[in-house]
Every structure is written in structure tokens, then in C-alpha cells.
Design a protein around this motif. Structure first.
Motif, mmCIF file in Angstrom:
data_model
loop_
_atom_site.group_PDB
_atom_site.id
_atom_site.type_symbol
_atom_site.label_atom_id
_atom_site.label_comp_id
_atom_site.label_asym_id
_atom_site.label_seq_id
_atom_site.Cartn_x
_atom_site.Cartn_y
_atom_site.Cartn_z
ATOM 1 N N GLU A 177 8.247 -30.277 -23.772
ATOM 2 C CA GLU A 177 7.574 -28.977 -23.766
ATOM 3 C C GLU A 177 6.370 -29.063 -24.719
ATOM 4 N N ASP A 178 5.455 -29.935 -24.366
ATOM 5 C CA ASP A 178 4.301 -30.197 -25.210
ATOM 6 C C ASP A 178 3.287 -30.964 -24.371
ATOM 7 N N VAL A 179 2.006 -30.621 -24.541
ATOM 8 C CA VAL A 179 0.966 -31.277 -23.756
ATOM 9 C C VAL A 179 -0.107 -31.876 -24.676
ATOM 10 N N SER A 180 0.321 -32.463 -25.788
ATOM 11 C CA SER A 180 -0.620 -33.123 -26.696
ATOM 12 C C SER A 180 -1.316 -34.277 -25.983
ATOM 13 N N ARG A 181 -2.602 -34.439 -26.288
ATOM 14 C CA ARG A 181 -3.375 -35.539 -25.734
ATOM 15 C C ARG A 181 -3.497 -36.663 -26.759
ATOM 16 N N ALA A 182 -3.647 -37.865 -26.269
ATOM 17 C CA ALA A 182 -3.863 -39.006 -27.146
ATOM 18 C C ALA A 182 -5.120 -38.787 -27.966
ATOM 19 N N GLY A 183 -5.030 -39.127 -29.253
ATOM 20 C CA GLY A 183 -6.172 -38.920 -30.133
ATOM 21 C C GLY A 183 -5.817 -39.285 -31.551
ATOM 22 N N ALA A 184 -6.331 -38.503 -32.489
ATOM 23 C CA ALA A 184 -6.106 -38.802 -33.901
ATOM 24 C C ALA A 184 -4.661 -38.582 -34.317
ATOM 25 N N ALA A 185 -3.981 -37.603 -33.711
ATOM 26 C CA ALA A 185 -2.621 -37.256 -34.149
ATOM 27 C C ALA A 185 -1.559 -38.137 -33.511
ATOM 28 N N VAL A 186 -1.670 -38.364 -32.204
ATOM 29 C CA VAL A 186 -0.705 -39.198 -31.484
ATOM 30 C C VAL A 186 -1.477 -40.203 -30.638
ATOM 31 N N ARG A 187 -0.795 -41.268 -30.236
ATOM 32 C CA ARG A 187 -1.484 -42.361 -29.558
ATOM 33 C C ARG A 187 -1.497 -42.236 -28.035
ATOM 34 N N ARG A 188 -0.575 -41.424 -27.479
ATOM 35 C CA ARG A 188 -0.444 -41.350 -26.029
ATOM 36 C C ARG A 188 -0.392 -39.889 -25.600
ATOM 37 N N ASP A 189 -0.694 -39.641 -24.315
ATOM 38 C CA ASP A 189 -0.568 -38.295 -23.760
ATOM 39 C C ASP A 189 0.906 -37.909 -23.660
ATOM 40 N N HIS A 190 1.157 -36.609 -23.781
ATOM 41 C CA HIS A 190 2.514 -36.075 -23.654
ATOM 42 C C HIS A 190 2.520 -34.941 -22.631
ATOM 43 N N GLY A 191 3.735 -34.480 -22.322
ATOM 44 C CA GLY A 191 3.917 -33.471 -21.290
ATOM 45 C C GLY A 191 4.656 -34.018 -20.082
ATOM 46 N N TRP A 192 5.512 -35.039 -20.318
ATOM 47 C CA TRP A 192 6.172 -35.768 -19.235
ATOM 48 C C TRP A 192 7.686 -35.535 -19.220
ATOM 49 N N ILE A 193 8.313 -36.095 -18.192
ATOM 50 C CA ILE A 193 9.771 -36.188 -18.081
ATOM 51 C C ILE A 193 10.166 -37.646 -18.269
ATOM 52 N N PHE A 194 11.278 -37.867 -18.979
ATOM 53 C CA PHE A 194 11.827 -39.201 -19.203
ATOM 54 C C PHE A 194 13.272 -39.216 -18.708
ATOM 55 N N GLU A 195 13.680 -40.321 -18.100
ATOM 56 C CA GLU A 195 15.038 -40.436 -17.559
ATOM 57 C C GLU A 195 15.885 -41.277 -18.509
ATOM 58 N N VAL A 196 17.053 -40.714 -18.882
ATOM 59 C CA VAL A 196 17.967 -41.370 -19.817
ATOM 60 C C VAL A 196 19.270 -41.692 -19.082
ATOM 61 N N PRO A 197 19.532 -42.957 -18.755
ATOM 62 C CA PRO A 197 20.784 -43.304 -18.053
ATOM 63 C C PRO A 197 21.985 -43.147 -18.974
ATOM 64 N N VAL A 198 23.083 -42.692 -18.410
ATOM 65 C CA VAL A 198 24.289 -42.461 -19.208
ATOM 66 C C VAL A 198 25.056 -43.757 -19.446
ATOM 67 N N ASN A 199 24.993 -44.684 -18.523
ATOM 68 C CA ASN A 199 25.808 -45.901 -18.617
ATOM 69 C C ASN A 199 25.160 -46.993 -19.456
ATOM 70 N N ARG A 200 24.152 -46.630 -20.224
ATOM 71 C CA ARG A 200 23.475 -47.605 -21.066
ATOM 72 C C ARG A 200 23.604 -47.188 -22.526
ATOM 73 N N ARG A 201 24.207 -48.026 -23.347
ATOM 74 C CA ARG A 201 24.275 -47.767 -24.780
ATOM 75 C C ARG A 201 22.936 -48.093 -25.415
ATOM 76 N N GLY A 202 22.520 -47.282 -26.363
ATOM 77 C CA GLY A 202 21.271 -47.528 -27.047
ATOM 78 C C GLY A 202 20.110 -46.828 -26.380
ATOM 79 N N LEU A 203 18.908 -47.277 -26.721
ATOM 80 C CA LEU A 203 17.704 -46.585 -26.300
ATOM 81 C C LEU A 203 17.337 -46.862 -24.846
ATOM 82 N N ALA A 204 16.981 -45.782 -24.152
ATOM 83 C CA ALA A 204 16.479 -45.886 -22.784
ATOM 84 C C ALA A 204 15.053 -46.412 -22.807
ATOM 85 N N ASP A 205 14.649 -46.999 -21.695
ATOM 86 C CA ASP A 205 13.260 -47.405 -21.523
ATOM 87 C C ASP A 205 12.414 -46.131 -21.482
ATOM 88 N N PRO A 206 11.493 -45.930 -22.441
ATOM 89 C CA PRO A 206 10.741 -44.670 -22.504
ATOM 90 C C PRO A 206 9.606 -44.623 -21.497
#
Length: 459
Positions: A177-206
Motif C-alpha cells: 500500500e505504497d507507490v514510492s518511486r525509485a530515487g534518493a529515498a529508495v532504490r526501486r519502484d514500489h506499489g506491487w504484489i509479491f507472492e509468498v509460497p507456504v511450503n518454503r522455509r525462509g525468504l521468498a524470492d522478492p
């Protein structure tokens, strides 16, 4: 006064999470009919946390700062959450954390954390090199023993992961719930959906699912028949979106993004009812879906361009849930009183196919609040084993008094719980066996497991 606590709602014959709705004409319910015994009166919680009816109890199973199995700390701002069956007694809870760059100190990776940020699979960093603290944590919970077996970080480097949704193929869709653009504060654009698999321990591929659009995402729900994903947007002039995947269950392969519009233009393009009863309660209206282009929306104008094409406006689309043939979603500030609405969408039997032109889906304004004492700023929602909607309130007042509200299949409302803290309830979801309601307290973050006599409801 009790006789002024009422809702307007309309009901027709339809399925509601496995229970048939009674056929009723649209009605305005006064206090005499709205008040229910439900599960009984709320009893004060000796711990001062959450009041519940007699026979119900909760257990705090996770809280801010707890050391997780991977060495990181449970982050703050616990928001949307989904529950998945692992086996006959264990479930996985995937929990969002609505954190921005300014919240690094209460994120999972504290400045003096056990690992350097560059060693982790994180989506993005702030200028200092610290990982953005938004993301998800996963808990493995033993229902029979009533204890957490494990908890760990499962997505990191994102911003303000508010709500999301479960998928039939065993993953959680975590929405920024954020649409920050890449720039001085953050390095990449935001405002996306990411999928987190349940059957994987640890960090999902972002991996950001960019075809699903860049906007102020709130929640997601998947129709298991079609694999179509429905998306809400937390803006005063938001749209309702659907994503038609190129391959069912393979969202990363891309697809088409569309927005809901009315089939009959005489019904207008505004469901908010702020300036009158433009969308009457109870009536079903045939819909159409308009194609959207430029869905990466660098200017954050996707909703504006969609509305210009005819899409319907909604008042802060929030939680959305699919249940046995229908989708329900909250519009937090909708209605003449701006206290909240619940919409219901019935997909076409040819949803997403050319034949839906002749058999379109339909939208209904199911509930509209007229009194804050009955329903005030509904946010996340889920469906209980008895077919009731359970809604988390998220009101913004000087003195916060948020509740868990129940909505019966015939439209009556009752109170299931009252939070005694100056924060919100979020992430309500039931275990697959229906025995336990999990819910988050936003800040300081806590996750509760609520059990009780769910089958003992009394009208």
C-alpha cells in the motif's frame, strides 16, 4: 439510542460460504431487529486486551520483538494474514507487516541484527543500505497443542504490506500500500504484489508481479474455479480490479488487468453514496470490465485513467474474501454517513471469457452503515464456519474503540469482540477446521488465536 442503531442492506438468494442466503427484500433494519443475542454479551477481559463472549478465550501466540527461529525479531504493524493447512493438526499463518522506511527500528532486521543486509534476499533498501522493513513473517502453529512450532521471516525489503490474500495453490499474495518511486529515498519502484509460497522455509524470492498493476494495493482474493484474482485499492476514489492470468496459478507469467464498470451507464460510476443514494442498497447491477493499459503507472494515475474509461469508483476498498461463488469486500469510508459499506460481487459463469458479455457478473451493495455503534470503518474480513462474515474495524477517532463485528447471512449484525487498545484489529482468518479464529493486533504487534463455541450462535 438503541432504536437508532440500524443498517441498510439488501439480500437475495445466493450462496454465502456454503450456506444459502434467505431471499429477502432490501430492508432498513432498526434497533429492535439489529440487536441479537448472538454469542452473548461481551465479558471484560481481565488482561485488558480483548473482550469476548462467555466461553470464548484467546491466546497470544506471537508478539513484537519475539526472537524468531532465523534469529530475527517479530516486526511491528501486523496487518493482513492468511491461514493454510499443512497437515491434520498444523497450519501456517503468513502475516503482513505494514512498515515503511521510518520503521526500521521496529522491523525484523534491527540495526544491530545478526546478519548484514546484503546477505539476504530483499527486494529493496534505503539509501543508507538498510533493508526496508516491510514484508511478511510465517508462523507454524500446532492447533492441537496450541503452540507455535516455528516462526520466521518470509518476505522483506518492501513497503507497507497492508493486506493480501490466499491462493488455492498454496501461497500468500502480499500487497504494498505504497507507490514510492525509485530515487534518493529508495532504490526501486514500489506499489506491487509479491507472492509468498507456504511450503518454503525462509525468504521468498522478492519478485514483483508487475502485470498485476502498480497502485495503492490493499487486498486480493482468488476465485478457485477460474484462477482470476480480484484486487482492492485503498484510495477514496479507488477501483475494483481483476487480473486475468495467462496461466492459472502462474501469476508471474503475466496476464490482463481490468477494472469493474456498470453495464448500464444510467447506474452511474460512483458507488460511494456520498452525495445521495446513487447506488441503492440491495439491488443487483450487471457489470462489465474495462481493459487497462500502462499498468506500471509511473504517475500513479491508473485509477484515474480507469475511471475515465468508465470504471466504477469505490470509497477505500479494503479486505476482500471469496466464499462459495461470491466475493465480499469492504469500502471503509463508503455510504452517506461515511461509516463503511460491504459490497458483494457475483461472477459470471463465464467470468473472463467472451461469453460473459451475454451473461455478465453482478454487483450489489450488501451493507451500508448509518451508525458507528453498529459498524464503523470495516477493514479486513473473513467468513466464519457458520457462514457469517467476520469484519475487523479500523476506525480513526480520538478515542479508538475497534471491534470484531459479525454479519449473518440474512444481514443482521452483532459484536463478537472489543479491543481495549488504541489500535486496530486486522488479519482475521479461520483455521481450515473452523476451530480457531486468528487475528492480529496492529501495534504493538500481537497475533491471537481465539477459540470458543462457534456452533452455539443464537439469533
Amino acid at each position: 439510542m438503541l432504536d437508532r442503531r440500524h443498517f441498510t442492506l439488501g439480500l437475495t438468494s445466493a450462496a454465502f460460504a456454503g450456506l444459502a442466503l434467505n431471499a429477502c427484500a432490501p430492508a432498513r433494519l432498526g434497533g429492535a431487529r439489529s440487536r441479537m443475542r448472538a454469542y452473548g454479551a461481551l465479558e471484560p477481559d481481565p488482561a485488558g486486551l480483548l473482550d469476548l463472549p462467555r466461553g470464548f478465550s484467546y491466546r497470544v501466540i506471537s508478539r513484537l520483538g519475539d526472537r524468531m527461529d532465523d534469529g530475527f525479531a517479530v516486526p511491528d504493524h501486523a496487518d493482513g494474514m492468511g491461514c493454510f493447512a499443512l497437515d491434520g493438526r498444523r497450519v501456517a499463518l503468513v502475516r503482513n507487516h505494514e512498515l515503511a522506511a521510518r520503521h526500521i527500528a521496529t522491523g525484523p532486521i534491527r540495526p544491530a541484527g545478526p546478519e548484514r543486509p546484503e546477505t539476504l534476499a530483499a527486494y529493496d533498501h534505503v539509501a543508507s543500505g538498510d533493508i526496508l522493513p516491510g514484508g511478511t513473517t510465517t508462523l507454524i502453529y500446532d492447533l492441537a497443542a496450541g503452540r507455535v512450532e516455528a516462526q520466521y521471516l518470509s518476505l522483506v525489503g518492501t513497503i507497507r504490506n497492508c493486506a493480501g490474500g490466499t491462493t488455492p495453490w498454496g501461497s500468500w499474495l502480499s500487497c504494498e500500500e505504497d507507490v514510492s518511486r525509485a530515487g534518493a529515498a529508495v532504490r526501486r519502484d514500489h506499489g506491487w504484489i509479491f507472492e509468498v509460497p507456504v511450503n518454503r522455509r525462509g525468504l521468498a524470492d522478492p519478485l514483483p508481479l508487475k502485470a498485476m498493476g502498480r497502485f495503492n494495493h490493499e487486498a486480493a482474493a482468488v476465485d478457485p474455479r477460474t484462477g482470476i484474482v480480484y484486487l482492492t485499492e485503498d484510495r477514496d476514489d479507488s477501483l475494483l480490479y481483476r487480473f486475468l492470468p495467462d496461466a492459472k496459478g502462474r501469476l508471474a507469467r503475466g496476464g490482463r488487468l481490468q477494472a469493474l464498470a456498470m453495464r448500464d451507464v444510467r447506474h452511474g460510476r460512483d458507488s460511494r453514496n456520498w452525495a445521495g443514494d446513487a447506488m441503492p442498497v440491495g439491488g443487483w447491477q450487471a457489470v462489465r470490465w474495462v481493459d487497462l493499459d500502462g499498468t506500471d503507472s509511473p504517475d500513479d494515475d491508473l485509477r484515474l485513467r480507469g475511471h475515465a474509461k468508465g470504471a466504477m469508483r469505490f470509497a477505500r476498498g479494503e479486505g476482500i474474501h471469496y466464499g462459495d461463488g461470491a466475493l465480499y469486500f469492504c469500502c471503509t469510508s463508503g455510504g452517506a454517513a461515511k461509516l463503511g459499506q460491504i459490497m458483494r460481487y457475483r461472477p459470471s459463469r463465464f467470468e473472463g471469457q467472451p461469453a460473459e458479455r451475454d451473461a455478465p457478473g453482478a454487483l450489489q451493495l450488501f451493507v451500508e452503515s448509518t451508525d458507528p455503534k453498529m459498524f464503523n470503518f470495516g477493514d479486513n474480513l473473513t467468513v466464519a464456519p457458520n457462514g457469517h462474515l467476520i469484519v475487523c474495524e479500523d476506525q480513526y477517532t480520538d478515542t479508538v474503540e475497534n471491534h470484531l463485528r459479525g454479519v449473518t447471512p440474512d444481514g443482521r449484525l452483532y459484536t463478537l469482540g472489543r479491543l481495549n487498545l488504541q489500535t486496530e484489529l486486522a488479519g482475521a482468518c479461520f483455521s481450515p477446521d473452523g476451530s480457531t479464529l486468528f487475528v492480529n493486533i496492529y501495534a504493538p504487534a500481537k497475533t491471537l488465536a481465539i477459540t470458543g463455541p462457534w456452533a452455539a450462535f443464537a439469533a
